[in-house]
Design a protein around this motif. Structure first.
Motif, PDB file in Angstrom:
ATOM      1  N   LEU A 103      -3.570 -11.733 -10.266  1.00 54.80           N
ATOM      2  CA  LEU A 103      -4.581 -11.336  -9.288  1.00 54.80           C
ATOM      3  C   LEU A 103      -5.983 -11.649  -9.812  1.00 54.80           C
ATOM      4  CD1 LEU A 103      -5.031  -9.775  -6.560  1.00 54.80           C
ATOM      5  CD2 LEU A 103      -5.417  -7.761  -7.996  1.00 54.80           C
ATOM      6  N   SER A 104      -6.799 -12.282  -8.982  1.00 55.46           N
ATOM      7  CA  SER A 104      -8.190 -12.562  -9.333  1.00 55.46           C
ATOM      8  C   SER A 104      -9.061 -11.399  -8.884  1.00 55.46           C
ATOM      9  CB  SER A 104      -8.656 -13.857  -8.660  1.00 55.46           C
ATOM     10  OG  SER A 104     -10.033 -14.057  -8.874  1.00 55.46           O
ATOM     11  N   GLN A 105      -9.600 -10.676  -9.868  1.00 58.48           N
ATOM     12  CA  GLN A 105     -10.392  -9.486  -9.528  1.00 58.48           C
ATOM     13  C   GLN A 105     -11.742  -9.842  -8.910  1.00 58.48           C
ATOM     14  OE1 GLN A 105      -8.990 -10.005 -12.532  1.00 58.48           O
ATOM     15  NE2 GLN A 105      -7.353  -8.474 -12.592  1.00 58.48           N
ATOM     16  N   SER A 106     -12.221 -11.065  -9.132  1.00 52.52           N
ATOM     17  CA  SER A 106     -13.568 -11.415  -8.689  1.00 52.52           C
ATOM     18  C   SER A 106     -13.608 -12.096  -7.325  1.00 52.52           C
ATOM     19  CB  SER A 106     -14.235 -12.335  -9.723  1.00 52.52           C
ATOM     20  OG  SER A 106     -13.478 -13.517  -9.898  1.00 52.52           O
ATOM     21  N   ASN A 109      -9.836  -9.047  -2.694  1.00 51.58           N
ATOM     22  CA  ASN A 109      -9.627  -7.608  -2.542  1.00 51.58           C
ATOM     23  C   ASN A 109      -8.140  -7.392  -2.273  1.00 51.58           C
ATOM     24  OD1 ASN A 109      -9.409  -4.955  -1.773  1.00 51.58           O
ATOM     25  ND2 ASN A 109     -11.000  -5.043  -0.207  1.00 51.58           N
ATOM     26  N   GLU A 122      -0.435  -8.100 -11.545  1.00 54.43           N
ATOM     27  CA  GLU A 122      -1.453  -7.725 -12.522  1.00 54.43           C
ATOM     28  C   GLU A 122      -0.938  -6.563 -13.374  1.00 54.43           C
ATOM     29  OE1 GLU A 122      -5.094  -6.105 -11.051  1.00 54.43           O
ATOM     30  OE2 GLU A 122      -4.115  -4.725  -9.655  1.00 54.43           O
ATOM     31  N   TRP A 139       1.357  -7.512  -5.878  1.00 51.41           N
ATOM     32  CA  TRP A 139       0.585  -7.394  -4.634  1.00 51.41           C
ATOM     33  C   TRP A 139       1.121  -8.383  -3.614  1.00 51.41           C
ATOM     34  CZ3 TRP A 139      -2.980  -3.641  -3.820  1.00 51.41           C
ATOM     35  CH2 TRP A 139      -3.504  -2.980  -4.946  1.00 51.41           C
TER      36      TRP A 139
END
Length: 231
Positions: A103-106, A109, A122, A139
């Motif tokens: 998952l890319s946190q930046s 969402n 993640e 997710w």
């Protein structure tokens, strides 16, 4: 061969004794009595460092697990087999050759994700009460079905009687180099064992990377066939 070297396991106690013997040869017989506990710490340190460098096959497992469909976690207990998130190499959805991405946190969402197909994964955070048993979550959390993952299992800190399933020369040479470097009285021997250790690790990693790898999963042999009748 690589696999042969790794199957000839040695006990932790034997590794300590053999490292002390190497140190004795480097410094001169009877020059110094070497502390076994200190040597053991150095062997353990070298193992920990080398363990993290690759997903060595003797520590790795493929496993198919089922998702719970609500929390995004697997229904199995990973406590003794996946001790750290970094020990997960890859995760695939069931019946797919496309791996899940972290998952890319930046840029994403995760709460905007929905559906029943797994997309990302993640590490579980510090407030997750199931962090030790589940390690990671998928997710969207409503994803269902099975996932297939490959992970490595890190052995607990070695005791004297434990067998060490790793190349003994790499550990002995590395611990000898560390000991001599800390001692500082024989720079020539230190440099020699540094070179021997680094050479051995390079050889192990070259053997690890040596072998045919399929670059295009689309060309893999199909698992199922379907036929369409001609009009």
């Amino acid at each position: 061969s690589f696999h042969l070297r790794l199957t000839l396991m040695t006990t932790f106690s034997q590794l300590i004794a053999r490292t002390a013997d190497r140190l004795s040869q480097a410094s001169g017989t009877g020059v110094q009595v070497y502390a076994e506990d200190r040597i053991g710490e150095m062997i353990q340190h070298k193992f920990d460092i080398l363990f993290d460098r690759q997903f060595w096959p003797q520590f790795c497992t493929w496993q198919q697990v089922t998702l719970d469909g609500t929390l995004g976690v697997a229904t199995v207990d990973f406590t003794d087999i996946i001790k750290r998130f970094v020990d997960i190499q890859v995760i695939y959805p069931e019946n797919s050759n496309t791996m899940l991405t972290k998952l890319s946190q930046s840029t994403l969402n995760p709460f905007n994700l929905s559906g029943t197909s797994p997309v990302h994964f993640e590490a579980l955070g510090p407030t997750a009460t199931n962090k030790t048993t589940k390690v990671f979550n998928i997710w969207p959390k409503t994803a269902t079905g099975d996932i297939i993952l490959r992970y490595r299992t890190k052995p607990d800190t070695f005791t004297l009687q434990d067998t060490v399933d790793f190349d003994d020369q790499a550990l002995i040479l590395g611990a000898t180099y560390d000991y001599l470097e800390d001692d500082g009285t024989n720079p020539n021997a230190t440099q020699k064992f540094q070179g021997l250790f680094e050479s051995r690790v390079e050889q192990l990693e070259a053997d690890y990377n040596n072998g045919p790898i399929s670059l295009d999963p689309a060309n893999a042999r199909p698992a199922t066939f379907s036929f369409t009748a001609l009009p």
